[in-house]
Design a protein around this motif. Structure first.
Motif, PDB file in Angstrom:
ATOM      1  N   CYS A 126      24.688 -15.495   2.781  1.00 21.95           N
ATOM      2  CA  CYS A 126      24.970 -15.425   4.335  1.00 21.95           C
ATOM      3  C   CYS A 126      24.741 -16.935   4.408  1.00 21.95           C
ATOM      4  O   CYS A 126      23.724 -16.663   5.000  1.00 21.95           O
ATOM      5  N   PRO A 127      25.561 -17.871   4.315  1.00 17.37           N
ATOM      6  CA  PRO A 127      25.043 -19.405   4.713  1.00 17.37           C
ATOM      7  C   PRO A 127      25.462 -19.779   6.169  1.00 17.37           C
ATOM      8  O   PRO A 127      24.138 -20.717   6.216  1.00 17.37           O
ATOM      9  N   MET A 128      24.930 -18.852   7.170  1.00 10.79           N
ATOM     10  CA  MET A 128      24.785 -19.780   8.192  1.00 10.79           C
ATOM     11  C   MET A 128      23.478 -19.113   9.157  1.00 10.79           C
ATOM     12  O   MET A 128      23.466 -18.890  10.220  1.00 10.79           O
ATOM     13  N   LEU A 129      22.833 -17.891   7.767  1.00 11.56           N
ATOM     14  CA  LEU A 129      21.869 -17.171   8.593  1.00 11.56           C
ATOM     15  C   LEU A 129      20.487 -18.253   9.084  1.00 11.56           C
ATOM     16  O   LEU A 129      20.527 -19.135   8.311  1.00 11.56           O
ATOM     17  N   THR A 130      20.067 -17.559   9.717  1.00 16.19           N
ATOM     18  CA  THR A 130      18.531 -18.203  10.584  1.00 16.19           C
ATOM     19  C   THR A 130      17.205 -17.534  10.379  1.00 16.19           C
ATOM     20  O   THR A 130      16.653 -18.335  10.159  1.00 16.19           O
ATOM     21  N   SER A 131      17.678 -16.750  10.559  1.00 18.49           N
ATOM     22  CA  SER A 131      16.484 -15.905  10.836  1.00 18.49           C
ATOM     23  C   SER A 131      16.364 -14.169  10.561  1.00 18.49           C
ATOM     24  O   SER A 131      17.794 -13.341  10.086  1.00 18.49           O
ATOM     25  N   ILE A 132      15.476 -13.739  10.034  1.00 21.85           N
ATOM     26  CA  ILE A 132      15.175 -12.318   9.530  1.00 21.85           C
ATOM     27  C   ILE A 132      14.114 -11.744  10.083  1.00 21.85           C
ATOM     28  O   ILE A 132      13.065 -12.288  10.155  1.00 21.85           O
ATOM     29  N   GLY A 133      14.088 -10.755  10.915  1.00 19.29           N
ATOM     30  CA  GLY A 133      13.575 -10.342  12.284  1.00 19.29           C
ATOM     31  C   GLY A 133      12.054  -9.544  11.311  1.00 19.29           C
ATOM     32  O   GLY A 133      11.944  -9.640  10.362  1.00 19.29           O
ATOM     33  N   GLY A 134      11.211  -8.507  12.481  1.00 23.13           N
ATOM     34  CA  GLY A 134      10.101  -8.727  11.274  1.00 23.13           C
ATOM     35  C   GLY A 134       9.750  -7.166  11.091  1.00 23.13           C
ATOM     36  O   GLY A 134      11.235  -6.375  11.416  1.00 23.13           O
ATOM     37  N   TYR A 135       8.692  -6.511  10.778  1.00 27.50           N
ATOM     38  CA  TYR A 135       8.905  -5.171  10.725  1.00 27.50           C
ATOM     39  C   TYR A 135       9.277  -4.762   9.529  1.00 27.50           C
ATOM     40  O   TYR A 135      10.039  -3.751   8.952  1.00 27.50           O
ATOM     41  N   GLN A 136       9.483  -5.754   8.648  1.00 28.10           N
ATOM     42  CA  GLN A 136      10.316  -4.770   7.186  1.00 28.10           C
ATOM     43  C   GLN A 136       8.904  -4.917   5.931  1.00 28.10           C
ATOM     44  O   GLN A 136       9.471  -4.924   4.894  1.00 28.10           O
ATOM     45  N   ARG A 137       8.638  -3.109   6.347  1.00 27.02           N
ATOM     46  CA  ARG A 137       8.310  -3.337   5.706  1.00 27.02           C
ATOM     47  C   ARG A 137       8.583  -2.091   4.898  1.00 27.02           C
ATOM     48  O   ARG A 137       9.481  -1.401   5.064  1.00 27.02           O
ATOM     49  N   ASN A 138       7.616  -1.293   3.828  1.00 25.37           N
ATOM     50  CA  ASN A 138       7.032  -0.383   3.159  1.00 25.37           C
ATOM     51  C   ASN A 138       8.701  -0.780   1.878  1.00 25.37           C
ATOM     52  O   ASN A 138       8.977   0.816   1.333  1.00 25.37           O
ATOM     53  N   ILE A 139       8.936  -2.156   1.114  1.00 21.28           N
ATOM     54  CA  ILE A 139       9.938  -2.024   0.225  1.00 21.28           C
ATOM     55  C   ILE A 139       8.898  -2.493  -0.703  1.00 21.28           C
ATOM     56  O   ILE A 139       9.456  -3.590  -1.079  1.00 21.28           O
ATOM     57  N   ASP A 140       7.657  -2.205  -1.412  1.00 22.87           N
ATOM     58  CA  ASP A 140       7.277  -3.022  -2.026  1.00 22.87           C
ATOM     59  C   ASP A 140       7.523  -2.805  -3.419  1.00 22.87           C
ATOM     60  O   ASP A 140       7.176  -3.608  -4.429  1.00 22.87           O
ATOM     61  N   LYS A 141       8.341  -2.325  -4.022  1.00 23.35           N
ATOM     62  CA  LYS A 141       9.063  -2.231  -5.088  1.00 23.35           C
ATOM     63  C   LYS A 141      10.123  -3.029  -5.673  1.00 23.35           C
ATOM     64  O   LYS A 141      10.559  -3.570  -6.083  1.00 23.35           O
ATOM     65  N   LEU A 142      10.200  -3.798  -4.253  1.00 22.98           N
ATOM     66  CA  LEU A 142      11.630  -5.382  -4.603  1.00 22.98           C
ATOM     67  C   LEU A 142      11.264  -5.893  -5.789  1.00 22.98           C
ATOM     68  O   LEU A 142       9.432  -6.445  -5.697  1.00 22.98           O
ATOM     69  N   LYS A 143      11.750  -6.221  -6.637  1.00 22.57           N
ATOM     70  CA  LYS A 143      11.498  -7.796  -7.487  1.00 22.57           C
ATOM     71  C   LYS A 143      12.548  -8.430  -7.254  1.00 22.57           C
ATOM     72  O   LYS A 143      11.830  -9.790  -7.930  1.00 22.57           O
ATOM     73  N   HIS A 144      13.148  -9.095  -7.058  1.00 26.27           N
ATOM     74  CA  HIS A 144      14.184  -9.902  -7.038  1.00 26.27           C
ATOM     75  C   HIS A 144      14.719 -10.112  -5.376  1.00 26.27           C
ATOM     76  O   HIS A 144      15.728  -8.722  -4.857  1.00 26.27           O
ATOM     77  N   PHE A 145      14.586 -10.829  -4.588  1.00 28.23           N
ATOM     78  CA  PHE A 145      14.789 -11.243  -3.571  1.00 28.23           C
ATOM     79  C   PHE A 145      15.714 -12.527  -3.107  1.00 28.23           C
ATOM     80  O   PHE A 145      14.970 -13.643  -3.367  1.00 28.23           O
ATOM     81  N   GLU A 146      16.907 -12.243  -3.384  1.00 26.92           N
ATOM     82  CA  GLU A 146      17.507 -14.199  -3.540  1.00 26.92           C
ATOM     83  C   GLU A 146      18.296 -14.096  -1.926  1.00 26.92           C
ATOM     84  O   GLU A 146      18.686 -13.293  -1.290  1.00 26.92           O
ATOM     85  N   LEU A 147      18.102 -15.450  -1.767  1.00 28.55           N
ATOM     86  CA  LEU A 147      18.894 -16.179  -0.053  1.00 28.55           C
ATOM     87  C   LEU A 147      18.998 -16.620  -0.155  1.00 28.55           C
ATOM     88  O   LEU A 147      18.779 -18.391  -0.522  1.00 28.55           O
TER      89      LEU A 147
END
Length: 207
Positions: free
Chosen positions: A161-182
């Motif tokens: 998302c080339p225009m992205l400026t923010s990701i809100g809070g309370y992104q909980r219980n995703i503890d299996k996440l291994k790869h996060f690409e932004l």
């Protein structure tokens, strides 16, 4: 060109069907005229637990809670169109979103090149079976609070998302996440996104 509005699928003959069936609205004709304008109202397929797959093109508006509470049947959704935003214009981040509580959902493809925002939070809230999510939204600017909360099976999250400026809070219980690409050309605020930062994942930031 034809227009199709979907506000209550139980009263729309083209969308009637039994469990496990696929809804394909990619090449719809009305009176011999191709439909190139599909409006999907809020709660259109809420709590149906009937259909397994959705394929919809030419969507120009889509409300909130459209697929909410399809917790046993819904597996795959592919939607394409020119929506300016997802949800209503209320900007209510605490309300339930497009795929809230779709516990069996495993595959999502959204092709919205004109979409700038999600007006209602919890867009993927409690999509507990979703293993991967790749979103390519060239004009998108912000993900709301709770957008990915309780995505307990999510291991790969890619936000192009080339225009992205923010990701809100309370992104909980995703503890299996291994790869996060932004991928964004802006400075992106991650304030309160403890779910991304607490898990043991590869973090890839591209500008």
């Amino acid at each position: 060109n034809g227009c199709l509005s979907i506000f209550d699928n139980s009263s729309t003959p083209a969308l009637s069907g039994g469990p496990g069936e696929t809804i394909d609205l990619r090449n719809v004709m009305i009176g011999g005229v191709p439909v190139t304008n599909i409006v999907i109202g809020s709660f259109a397929f809420h709590n149906r637990n009937t259909y397994t797959n959705f394929y919809i093109n030419y969507v120009t508006r889509i409300g909130h809670s459209v697929f909410r509470d399809n917790d046993t049947a819904l597996k795959k959704v592919e939607i394409e169109g020119s929506v300016p935003y997802i949800g209503t214009s209320a900007n209510d981040a605490s309300s339930y979103g497009l795929f809230s509580d779709c516990n069996a959902l495993t595959n999502v493809v959204l092709r919205f090149p004109e979409c700038t925002s999600i007006k209602n939070g919890r867009v993927f809230y409690n999509c507990a079976a979703l293993p991967e999510l790749i979103l390519e939204l060239p004009k998108f600017t912000a993900f709301p609070d709770y957008a990915f909360e309780n995505c307990k099976s999510l291991t790969n999250l890619v936000l192009r998302c080339p225009m992205l400026t923010s990701i809100g809070g309370y992104q909980r219980n995703i503890d299996k996440l291994k790869h996060f690409e932004l991928s964004s050309t802006n400075v992106v605020s991650l304030t309160g996104t403890e779910g991304f930062l607490d898990s043991d994942q590869d973090f890839v930031l591209e500008t």
